[in-house]
Design a protein around this motif. Structure first.
Motif, PDB file in Angstrom:
ATOM      1  N   GLY A   1       0.805  -1.212   0.000  1.00 13.14           N
ATOM      2  CA  GLY A   1       0.000   0.000   0.000  1.00 13.14           C
ATOM      3  C   GLY A   1       0.842   1.268   0.000  1.00 13.14           C
ATOM      4  O   GLY A   1       2.072   1.224  -0.038  1.00 13.14           O
ATOM      5  N   LYS A   2       0.161   2.400   0.095  1.00 13.67           N
ATOM      6  CA  LYS A   2       0.811   3.710   0.070  1.00 13.67           C
ATOM      7  C   LYS A   2       0.895   4.344   1.454  1.00 13.67           C
ATOM      8  O   LYS A   2       1.351   5.469   1.598  1.00 13.67           O
ATOM      9  N   GLU A   3       0.443   3.619   2.487  1.00 11.16           N
ATOM     10  CA  GLU A   3       0.508   4.112   3.862  1.00 11.16           C
ATOM     11  C   GLU A   3       1.033   2.991   4.758  1.00 11.16           C
ATOM     12  O   GLU A   3       0.984   1.822   4.380  1.00 11.16           O
ATOM     13  N   PRO A   4       1.544   3.348   5.941  1.00  7.02           N
ATOM     14  CA  PRO A   4       2.014   2.304   6.854  1.00  7.02           C
ATOM     15  C   PRO A   4       0.878   1.354   7.226  1.00  7.02           C
ATOM     16  O   PRO A   4      -0.280   1.765   7.308  1.00  7.02           O
ATOM     17  N   ALA A   5       1.217   0.106   7.425  1.00 11.41           N
ATOM     18  CA  ALA A   5       0.264  -0.892   7.924  1.00 11.41           C
ATOM     19  C   ALA A   5       0.562  -1.092   9.408  1.00 11.41           C
ATOM     20  O   ALA A   5       1.724  -1.251   9.791  1.00 11.41           O
ATOM     21  N   GLU A   6      -0.476  -1.058  10.243  1.00 13.71           N
ATOM     22  CA  GLU A   6      -0.321  -1.272  11.683  1.00 13.71           C
ATOM     23  C   GLU A   6      -1.108  -2.518  12.069  1.00 13.71           C
ATOM     24  O   GLU A   6      -2.288  -2.635  11.737  1.00 13.71           O
ATOM     25  N   ILE A   7      -0.431  -3.419  12.768  1.00 10.19           N
ATOM     26  CA  ILE A   7      -1.086  -4.645  13.215  1.00 10.19           C
ATOM     27  C   ILE A   7      -0.747  -4.883  14.683  1.00 10.19           C
ATOM     28  O   ILE A   7       0.380  -4.658  15.118  1.00 10.19           O
ATOM     29  N   ILE A   8      -1.736  -5.312  15.447  1.00  6.90           N
ATOM     30  CA  ILE A   8      -1.536  -5.739  16.826  1.00  6.90           C
ATOM     31  C   ILE A   8      -1.532  -7.260  16.794  1.00  6.90           C
ATOM     32  O   ILE A   8      -2.457  -7.873  16.238  1.00  6.90           O
ATOM     33  N   VAL A   9      -0.485  -7.874  17.364  1.00  9.79           N
ATOM     34  CA  VAL A   9      -0.368  -9.332  17.368  1.00  9.79           C
ATOM     35  C   VAL A   9      -0.220  -9.824  18.805  1.00  9.79           C
ATOM     36  O   VAL A   9       0.569  -9.285  19.581  1.00  9.79           O
ATOM     37  N   PHE A  10      -0.988 -10.854  19.145  1.00 15.35           N
ATOM     38  CA  PHE A  10      -0.978 -11.477  20.470  1.00 15.35           C
ATOM     39  C   PHE A  10      -0.317 -12.844  20.339  1.00 15.35           C
ATOM     40  O   PHE A  10      -0.784 -13.682  19.564  1.00 15.35           O
ATOM     41  N   TYR A  11       0.754 -13.073  21.081  1.00 19.15           N
ATOM     42  CA  TYR A  11       1.493 -14.337  21.057  1.00 19.15           C
ATOM     43  C   TYR A  11       1.229 -15.085  22.358  1.00 19.15           C
ATOM     44  O   TYR A  11       1.470 -14.539  23.436  1.00 19.15           O
ATOM     45  N   ALA A  12       0.757 -16.333  22.268  1.00 19.49           N
ATOM     46  CA  ALA A  12       0.520 -17.168  23.439  1.00 19.49           C
ATOM     47  C   ALA A  12       1.671 -18.160  23.517  1.00 19.49           C
ATOM     48  O   ALA A  12       1.607 -19.248  22.945  1.00 19.49           O
ATOM     49  N   GLY A  13       2.733 -17.753  24.205  1.00 24.73           N
ATOM     50  CA  GLY A  13       3.950 -18.551  24.221  1.00 24.73           C
ATOM     51  C   GLY A  13       4.287 -19.137  25.570  1.00 24.73           C
ATOM     52  O   GLY A  13       3.458 -19.212  26.469  1.00 24.73           O
ATOM     53  N   VAL A  14       5.533 -19.547  25.654  1.00 25.86           N
ATOM     54  CA  VAL A  14       6.091 -20.134  26.867  1.00 25.86           C
ATOM     55  C   VAL A  14       7.384 -19.396  27.176  1.00 25.86           C
ATOM     56  O   VAL A  14       8.177 -19.122  26.265  1.00 25.86           O
ATOM     57  N   GLU A  15       7.592 -19.080  28.429  1.00 29.94           N
ATOM     58  CA  GLU A  15       8.793 -18.370  28.856  1.00 29.94           C
ATOM     59  C   GLU A  15      10.051 -19.042  28.293  1.00 29.94           C
ATOM     60  O   GLU A  15      10.195 -20.260  28.349  1.00 29.94           O
ATOM     61  N   GLY A  16      10.919 -18.243  27.689  1.00 34.85           N
ATOM     62  CA  GLY A  16      12.184 -18.744  27.166  1.00 34.85           C
ATOM     63  C   GLY A  16      12.133 -19.243  25.735  1.00 34.85           C
ATOM     64  O   GLY A  16      13.165 -19.570  25.155  1.00 34.85           O
ATOM     65  N   VAL A  17      10.936 -19.320  25.145  1.00 42.25           N
ATOM     66  CA  VAL A  17      10.804 -19.778  23.760  1.00 42.25           C
ATOM     67  C   VAL A  17      10.637 -18.545  22.875  1.00 42.25           C
ATOM     68  O   VAL A  17       9.727 -17.743  23.100  1.00 42.25           O
ATOM     69  N   PRO A  18      11.509 -18.353  21.874  1.00 40.96           N
ATOM     70  CA  PRO A  18      11.388 -17.168  21.018  1.00 40.96           C
ATOM     71  C   PRO A  18      10.067 -17.186  20.245  1.00 40.96           C
ATOM     72  O   PRO A  18       9.604 -18.249  19.828  1.00 40.96           O
ATOM     73  N   ILE A  19       9.472 -15.996  20.052  1.00 38.31           N
ATOM     74  CA  ILE A  19       8.200 -15.939  19.332  1.00 38.31           C
ATOM     75  C   ILE A  19       8.392 -15.870  17.820  1.00 38.31           C
ATOM     76  O   ILE A  19       7.514 -16.274  17.074  1.00 38.31           O
ATOM     77  N   THR A  20       9.544 -15.371  17.380  1.00 35.89           N
ATOM     78  CA  THR A  20       9.814 -15.242  15.945  1.00 35.89           C
ATOM     79  C   THR A  20      11.262 -15.613  15.650  1.00 35.89           C
ATOM     80  O   THR A  20      12.161 -15.237  16.393  1.00 35.89           O
ATOM     81  N   THR A  21      11.470 -16.338  14.548  1.00 38.98           N
ATOM     82  CA  THR A  21      12.796 -16.671  14.067  1.00 38.98           C
ATOM     83  C   THR A  21      12.883 -16.243  12.616  1.00 38.98           C
ATOM     84  O   THR A  21      12.028 -16.633  11.808  1.00 38.98           O
ATOM     85  N   LYS A  22      13.897 -15.440  12.295  1.00 42.75           N
ATOM     86  CA  LYS A  22      14.115 -15.032  10.899  1.00 42.75           C
ATOM     87  C   LYS A  22      14.967 -16.081  10.204  1.00 42.75           C
ATOM     88  O   LYS A  22      15.893 -16.642  10.802  1.00 42.75           O
ATOM     89  N   LYS A  23      14.658 -16.356   8.945  1.00 41.44           N
ATOM     90  CA  LYS A  23      15.421 -17.334   8.173  1.00 41.44           C
ATOM     91  C   LYS A  23      16.750 -16.695   7.792  1.00 41.44           C
ATOM     92  O   LYS A  23      16.785 -15.607   7.215  1.00 41.44           O
ATOM     93  N   SER A  24      17.827 -17.389   8.104  1.00 35.62           N
ATOM     94  CA  SER A  24      19.149 -16.859   7.761  1.00 35.62           C
ATOM     95  C   SER A  24      19.423 -17.098   6.292  1.00 35.62           C
ATOM     96  O   SER A  24      18.969 -18.077   5.700  1.00 35.62           O
ATOM     97  N   LYS A  25      20.161 -16.176   5.688  1.00 36.94           N
ATOM     98  CA  LYS A  25      20.527 -16.307   4.277  1.00 36.94           C
ATOM     99  C   LYS A  25      21.829 -17.073   4.186  1.00 36.94           C
ATOM    100  O   LYS A  25      22.828 -16.658   4.729  1.00 36.94           O
ATOM    101  N   ASN A  26      21.793 -18.207   3.521  1.00 34.85           N
ATOM    102  CA  ASN A  26      23.006 -19.032   3.397  1.00 34.85           C
ATOM    103  C   ASN A  26      23.653 -18.833   2.053  1.00 34.85           C
ATOM    104  O   ASN A  26      23.136 -18.730   1.056  1.00 34.85           O
TER     105      ASN A  26
END
Length: 123
Positions: free
Chosen positions: A98-123
């Motif tokens: 789009g032509k304007e910023p996108a704003e999203i609210i995201v709720f993560y139901a996780g466990v302490e010590g577990v990362p919520i997001t992992t980025k794929k590394s470029k090999n």
């Protein structure tokens, strides 16, 4: 306090046992539950890096437009007000075409010590 003649309204935006691609959500991990709530602003013309979430999460697009694409090529086009039940442990990315910023609210139901997001590394 003055009384208001309007009634409280509740609108269910999403209720699902599956992600937006139809995949069943996984069982919750054992451990101390940890809830994370993020407000993410994606500038116009921005493509997010390929990533995955290791915990169940869901969100609502507040402003703008957002396209979410799975590594299998499935696509979800979102507009302001749309909910999403995200993919878990599957690579995907978002793009704001789009032509304007996108704003999203995201709720993560996780466990302490577990990362919520992992980025794929470029090999």
């Amino acid at each position: 306090m003055s009384k208001n003649n309007q009634e409280t309204q509740v609108e269910q935006l999403a209720k699902s046992q599956s992600s937006w691609t139809g995949d069943k959500l996984p069982h919750y991990e054992q451990g101390q539950p940890e809830v994370t709530i993020l407000k993410i602003t994606i500038p116009a013309g921005t493509k997010l890096p390929l990533h995955k979430h290791s915990v169940i999460n869901a969100g609502v697009l507040l402003k703008g437009k957002l396209t979410v694409v799975s590594d299998e090529g499935k696509t979800l086009h979102m507009k302001a007000g749309d909910p999403i039940v995200e993919l878990v442990n599957k690579w995907h990315y978002g793009i704001n075409e789009g032509k304007e910023p996108a704003e999203i609210i995201v709720f993560y139901a996780g466990v302490e010590g577990v990362p919520i997001t992992t980025k794929k590394s470029k090999n």
